[in-house]
Write an enzyme that holds these catalytic residues in place. Sequence first.
Site, PDB file in Angstrom:
ATOM      1  N   GLU A 111      48.030  39.216  37.292  1.00  0.00           N
ATOM      2  CA  GLU A 111      47.726  37.862  37.725  1.00  0.00           C
ATOM      3  C   GLU A 111      48.476  37.620  39.020  1.00  0.00           C
ATOM      4  O   GLU A 111      49.610  38.065  39.172  1.00  0.00           O
ATOM      5  CB  GLU A 111      48.169  36.803  36.700  1.00  0.00           C
ATOM      6  CG  GLU A 111      47.417  36.825  35.399  1.00  0.00           C
ATOM      7  CD  GLU A 111      48.025  37.783  34.379  1.00  0.00           C
ATOM      8  OE1 GLU A 111      47.315  38.172  33.441  1.00  0.00           O
ATOM      9  OE2 GLU A 111      49.211  38.163  34.537  1.00  0.00           O
ATOM     10  N   TYR A 123      46.848  43.892  46.731  1.00  0.00           N
ATOM     11  CA  TYR A 123      46.221  44.381  45.501  1.00  0.00           C
ATOM     12  C   TYR A 123      44.797  44.862  45.758  1.00  0.00           C
ATOM     13  O   TYR A 123      44.388  45.899  45.235  1.00  0.00           O
ATOM     14  CB  TYR A 123      46.255  43.304  44.420  1.00  0.00           C
ATOM     15  CG  TYR A 123      47.646  42.786  44.122  1.00  0.00           C
ATOM     16  CD1 TYR A 123      48.764  43.610  44.189  1.00  0.00           C
ATOM     17  CD2 TYR A 123      47.853  41.459  43.791  1.00  0.00           C
ATOM     18  CE1 TYR A 123      50.040  43.130  43.930  1.00  0.00           C
ATOM     19  CE2 TYR A 123      49.127  40.968  43.526  1.00  0.00           C
ATOM     20  CZ  TYR A 123      50.217  41.810  43.608  1.00  0.00           C
ATOM     21  OH  TYR A 123      51.477  41.335  43.355  1.00  0.00           O
TER      22      TYR A 123
END
Length: 156
Positions: A111, A123
């Site tokens: 998250e 990411y």
Amino acid sequence: MTNAEPVYRRAMVDDLDAIMALETALFVNDAWSPELMAAELANPQGFYLIAEQVESVVGYAGLLSPRGAPESDVQTIAVAPEARRQGIARSLMSRLLAEAVERGARETFLEVRVDNPGAQALYESLGFEGIAVRPRYYMPDGVDALVMKKDLEQAE
């Protein structure tokens, strides 16, 4: 902070104070408690790393990845502001992902705050894709979390 090459190693409970100093400085409103972080460091299903420069902890990251489980989860990652833009977060993430593969995971989740485009870009560059939003996940700020997933390549 010098640009000395960081040294990466497995985090130990003895590193708790240094980790918590970064944790509370970087995540002012939603820092983990020392008790929670100590439990994470001691959990055999976890894998925590630190990055050191000039004998100071400048980053840390953690993974929950029970051996043989198909899923793993990046629990946390942080790099001190003065040590950013040196590839430390990318290196920590790459090492976590390699450990997840070694433990048999086929996918990894994380998250990230929706108001952190820099982390999201990192990411994405590592192969994560956004799959869902968790409303008001980060408290007490009430910031949404973007859930991201990466399919892992298994060694043959």
